[in-house]
Design a protein around this motif. Structure first.
Motif, PDB file in Angstrom:
ATOM      1  N   VAL A  64      -0.928   3.312  27.223  1.00 14.57           N
ATOM      2  CA  VAL A  64      -1.601   2.941  25.807  1.00 14.57           C
ATOM      3  C   VAL A  64      -0.776   3.517  24.664  1.00 14.57           C
ATOM      4  O   VAL A  64      -0.220   4.795  24.830  1.00 14.57           O
ATOM      5  CB  VAL A  64      -3.086   3.693  25.823  1.00 14.57           C
ATOM      6  N   SER A  65      -0.740   2.824  23.666  1.00 15.27           N
ATOM      7  CA  SER A  65      -0.166   3.354  22.532  1.00 15.27           C
ATOM      8  C   SER A  65      -0.740   2.855  21.337  1.00 15.27           C
ATOM      9  O   SER A  65      -1.443   1.697  21.200  1.00 15.27           O
ATOM     10  CB  SER A  65       1.495   2.598  22.407  1.00 15.27           C
ATOM     11  N   LYS A  66      -0.754   3.859  20.099  1.00 19.37           N
ATOM     12  CA  LYS A  66      -1.624   3.311  19.112  1.00 19.37           C
ATOM     13  C   LYS A  66      -0.996   3.799  17.948  1.00 19.37           C
ATOM     14  O   LYS A  66      -0.450   5.049  18.020  1.00 19.37           O
ATOM     15  CB  LYS A  66      -2.994   3.889  19.285  1.00 19.37           C
ATOM     16  N   ARG A  67      -0.925   3.129  16.865  1.00 21.71           N
ATOM     17  CA  ARG A  67      -0.253   3.521  15.628  1.00 21.71           C
ATOM     18  C   ARG A  67      -1.099   3.021  14.377  1.00 21.71           C
ATOM     19  O   ARG A  67      -1.575   1.945  14.031  1.00 21.71           O
ATOM     20  CB  ARG A  67       1.071   2.996  15.365  1.00 21.71           C
ATOM     21  N   PRO A  68      -1.429   3.894  13.370  1.00 20.55           N
ATOM     22  CA  PRO A  68      -2.250   3.616  12.265  1.00 20.55           C
ATOM     23  C   PRO A  68      -1.373   2.810  11.286  1.00 20.55           C
ATOM     24  O   PRO A  68      -0.279   2.952  11.236  1.00 20.55           O
ATOM     25  CB  PRO A  68      -2.571   4.939  11.549  1.00 20.55           C
ATOM     26  N   MET A  69      -2.199   1.958  10.677  1.00 20.44           N
ATOM     27  CA  MET A  69      -1.542   1.103   9.699  1.00 20.44           C
ATOM     28  C   MET A  69      -1.027   1.910   8.499  1.00 20.44           C
ATOM     29  O   MET A  69      -0.127   1.476   7.661  1.00 20.44           O
ATOM     30  CB  MET A  69      -2.551  -0.009   9.001  1.00 20.44           C
ATOM     31  N   THR A  70      -1.393   2.807   8.320  1.00 28.01           N
ATOM     32  CA  THR A  70      -0.565   3.967   7.111  1.00 28.01           C
ATOM     33  C   THR A  70       0.676   4.172   7.387  1.00 28.01           C
ATOM     34  O   THR A  70       1.534   4.600   6.634  1.00 28.01           O
ATOM     35  CB  THR A  70      -1.677   5.269   7.083  1.00 28.01           C
ATOM     36  N   ARG A  71       1.156   3.821   8.808  1.00 31.76           N
ATOM     37  CA  ARG A  71       2.803   4.114   8.964  1.00 31.76           C
ATOM     38  C   ARG A  71       3.490   2.850   9.252  1.00 31.76           C
ATOM     39  O   ARG A  71       4.319   2.661   9.738  1.00 31.76           O
ATOM     40  CB  ARG A  71       2.730   4.972  10.316  1.00 31.76           C
ATOM     41  N   VAL A  72       2.741   1.740   8.731  1.00 35.33           N
ATOM     42  CA  VAL A  72       3.236   0.537   8.625  1.00 35.33           C
ATOM     43  C   VAL A  72       3.839   0.019   7.190  1.00 35.33           C
ATOM     44  O   VAL A  72       3.053  -0.044   6.368  1.00 35.33           O
ATOM     45  CB  VAL A  72       2.253  -0.766   9.293  1.00 35.33           C
ATOM     46  N   GLY A  73       5.044  -0.174   7.214  1.00 37.67           N
ATOM     47  CA  GLY A  73       5.620  -0.253   5.779  1.00 37.67           C
ATOM     48  C   GLY A  73       4.991  -1.426   4.777  1.00 37.67           C
ATOM     49  O   GLY A  73       4.658  -1.142   3.846  1.00 37.67           O
ATOM     50  N   ARG A  74       4.857  -2.562   5.744  1.00 39.26           N
ATOM     51  CA  ARG A  74       4.111  -3.527   4.933  1.00 39.26           C
ATOM     52  C   ARG A  74       2.763  -3.350   4.383  1.00 39.26           C
ATOM     53  O   ARG A  74       2.490  -3.700   3.154  1.00 39.26           O
ATOM     54  CB  ARG A  74       4.364  -4.768   5.727  1.00 39.26           C
ATOM     55  N   ALA A  75       2.027  -2.533   5.185  1.00 36.84           N
ATOM     56  CA  ALA A  75       0.731  -2.178   4.683  1.00 36.84           C
ATOM     57  C   ALA A  75       0.537  -1.368   3.694  1.00 36.84           C
ATOM     58  O   ALA A  75      -0.322  -1.391   2.451  1.00 36.84           O
ATOM     59  CB  ALA A  75      -0.011  -1.764   6.079  1.00 36.84           C
ATOM     60  N   VAL A  76       1.505  -0.461   3.665  1.00 35.87           N
ATOM     61  CA  VAL A  76       1.637   0.454   2.399  1.00 35.87           C
ATOM     62  C   VAL A  76       1.941  -0.113   1.301  1.00 35.87           C
ATOM     63  O   VAL A  76       1.434   0.097   0.239  1.00 35.87           O
ATOM     64  CB  VAL A  76       2.575   1.646   2.946  1.00 35.87           C
TER      65      VAL A  76
END
Length: 457
Positions: free
Chosen positions: A371-383
Motif C-alpha cells: 500500500v502507498s499513499k501520498r497527500p495532494m499537498t505533495r503534488v505540484g500541480r495541486a499546489v
C-alpha cells in the motif's frame, strides 16, 4: 395486430441506440420502445445535466476565491435561471442528437409507449403486439423513495426534479450522504444555499475507505456544509418553514428544518411494471434482472443491459454491456461481465477517481498487500492550482506485483485514475508503471512515485 421484428430493444438509454445501430447495420429489423425520453438517465436527469451544474458551481467557487489568485472580480452573484437554462440546453441538444441518430438508422422503428410482456419475447405497446426472436431490456432505473415516516405528506426533490430549479433554496436538506447526495450538496452550497446532509450510517460514502470518507467530509464542512451522520430515526413532516427532517443523532439538534428536501438514498430498477413474470424473466430481491456472465436473462432469447441488471450503475458500464452483447452476438466474441475492471468517479470538488478494490476490500481478501499513499499537498500541480485537498492511494498484491485498486481524491482525480485503470486492463506489473515517464506538471506524474513508495501493509 402483431408486428414482427428480428429484435426488440426496450429502452432508449445508453446501451439501446448503440445496439440498435449494430443490429440494423447487420441488416436486422429492429424496434426500439421508449416510454419517456430518448437518452435515458444520463442524458435527461443524470450525467449530462448534473455535470453541467457541477461546472457552474465550480465557476462560482473560483469566482468566490478570485482574490486568492490575485483576481479581483467584485461582488459575486448567482443567476440560477441562466444556470438552469444552460443545463436544459445540454439535455435538449443531447436528446436531439440521440433522436436524430435513431432516425438515421435504416430498418429501425421507434415506438413510443409503455411495453409489457404478454408472453416470452412478445410485448404489448399501446394495444399493439410486437414480437421478435431476440429482446434486449435496457429500462434503466430511478430514484428510490424510502418509506420514511411522513414521506407521503411532504414535498420533496429527487435527482430528477431538482435539476430544473430556477431559484436557490434557502436551506437544502439532503437525505443521503453518498454519491448523488454529496454532488448536489456541494453544488447548491456553492450557489449560496445553506446545506445540511443527513446520513443514516456512521460516515459518508460508506462504500469507500474510511480515509476517503473523512477527507470528503472535511472539505465539504470547510465550505460550510453541515453533516449529520448516525441519523438513526429519519422522519419527515410539514413545517411552517418548509419540511422538518427528524434526525435523532447522538449530537446536535434532533430535527433539521429545511425549505427544500432532496431524497438521495439510492436507486431502484424500472422492472416492476414490465410483466417480466409472463416472459419467465427472474429478478432478485431488489428487483434487478438476473443475468449470467454474458448478460442473458433466465428467459431464452432475452438479455438485460444497463442499470436494470445490477451489474453496474454507470453510463460507462451500460455502454460496456452493449459492447459485450454486440461482440458475442454479432462478432463471434466470448466476452464476459466478470472480466470488467470497474472504475468510477464521485464528482464532488475535488473529485474522487476509483478503480478496482478499495483498501478495505483488499485487506478482507487475506492476500499479502503493498500500500502507498501520498497527500495532494505533495503534488505540484495541486499546489500550483491552489487545490490541495485529498490524496492518492494504490493497493497492490505483494506476490503477483499487480495493482488491485487505487483511489485518487484530488484535483483531476477523475482523469488521472485512467493511467492506473489502463495498466490494470493491460494486466501490467507494478514495475511497468513505475518506470513510465509521465508529463510534468500533471497529477498523473506522481503515480510512478506512489508506486515506488509501496510498502507491505
Amino acid at each position: 395486430m402483431t408486428r414482427t421484428f428480428d429484435a426488440i430493444i426496450v429502452g432508449a438509454g445508453q446501451a439501446g441506440p448503440a445496439l440498435a445501430n449494430r443490429l440494423t447495420g447487420a441488416g436486422k429489423t429492429v424496434a426500439i420502445i421508449e416510454r419517456h425520453l430518448v437518452g435515458g438517465t444520463c442524458v435527461n436527469t443524470g450525467c449530462k445535466p448534473t455535470k453541467t451544474l457541477v461546472a457552474s458551481a465550480y465557476a462560482a467557487r473560483l469566482a468566490q476565491r478570485g482574490a486568492e489568485y490575485g483576481v479581483l472580480t467584485g461582488p459575486i452573484a448567482i443567476d440560477m435561471p441562466t444556470i438552469a437554462a444552460r443545463a436544459r440546453k445540454v439535455i435538449l441538444d443531447s436528446r436531439k442528437g440521440n433522436e436524430d441518430w435513431l432516425a438515421s438508422m435504416p430498418g429501425l422503428t421507434l415506438v413510443r409507449g409503455h411495453a409489457r410482456f404478454t408472453a416470452p419475447r412478445r410485448l404489448e405497446v399501446n394495444g399493439e403486439t410486437l414480437e421478435a426472436a431476440q429482446v434486449f431490456l435496457n429500462v434503466g432505473g430511478r430514484a428510490r423513495i424510502p418509506d420514511f415516516p411522513g414521506v407521503d405528506e411532504v414535498d420533496y426533490l429527487t435527482n430528477s426534479t431538482i435539476i430544473p430549479l430556477e431559484s436557490v433554496p434557502e436551506h437544502l436538506v439532503v437525505v443521503g450522504g453518498s454519491y448523488i447526495g454529496l454532488e448536489f450538496a456541494q453544488m447548491y452550497r456553492r450557489f449560496g444555499a445553506k446545506v445540511t446532509v443527513v446520513e443514516q450510517g456512521p460516515r459518508l460514502i460508506q462504500r469507500e475507505d474510511e480515509d476517503v470518507s473523512v477527507e470528503v467530509r472535511t472539505f465539504l464542512e470547510a465550505e460550510g456544509i453541515v453533516v449529520r451522520t448516525d441519523a438513526c430515526c429519519i422522519r419527515l413532516a410539514q413545517h411552517p418553514g418548509g419540511v422538518a427532517v427528524g434526525v435523532d443523532c447522538n449530537e446536535g439538534e434532533p430535527e433539521v428544518v429545511g425549505t427544500h428536501v432532496l431524497l438521495a438514498v439510492g436507486r431502484q430498477p424500472n422492472t416492476d411494471d414490465l410483466g417480466l413474470d409472463k416472459a419467465g424473466i427472474a429478478v432478485d430481491e431488489h428487483g434487478y434482472i438476473v443475468v449470467d456472465d454474458t448478460l442473458a436473462t433466465t428467459a431464452d432469447g432475452v438479455w438485460a443491459m444497463g442499470d436494470c441488471n445490477g451489474k453496474g450503475a454507470f453510463t460507462h458500464t451500460a455502454w460496456n454491456d452493449y459492447e459485450i452483447v454486440a461482440a458475442n452476438l454479432l462478432d463471434g466474441g466470448k466476452r464476459k461481465v466478470s472480466e470488467r475492471i470497474l472504475g468510477y468517479a464521485l464528482y464532488v470538488d475535488p473529485p474522487l477517481g476509483r478503480v478496482g478494490m478499495s483498501e478495505t476490500q483488499a485487506r478482507k481478501s487475506g492476500r499479502p498487500l503493498l500500500v502507498s499513499k501520498r497527500p495532494m499537498t505533495r503534488v505540484g500541480r495541486a499546489v500550483e492550482k491552489g487545490e490541495t485537498h485529498g490524496f492518492m492511494k494504490i493497493v497492490a498484491d505483494a506476490e503477483t506485483r499487480k495493482i488491485l485498486g487505487a483511489a485518487i481524491l484530488g484535483t483531476g482525480g477523475d482523469e488521472a485514475i485512467h493511467g492506473i485503470l489502463d495498466m490494470m486492463n493491460a494486466d501490467a506489473s507494478l514495475d511497468t508503471l513505475q518506470w513510465a515517464v509521465p508529463i510534468h506538471p500533471t497529477v498523473s506524474e506522481l503515480i510512478p512515485t506512489v508506486v515506488g513508495d509501496l510498502k507491505p501493509a
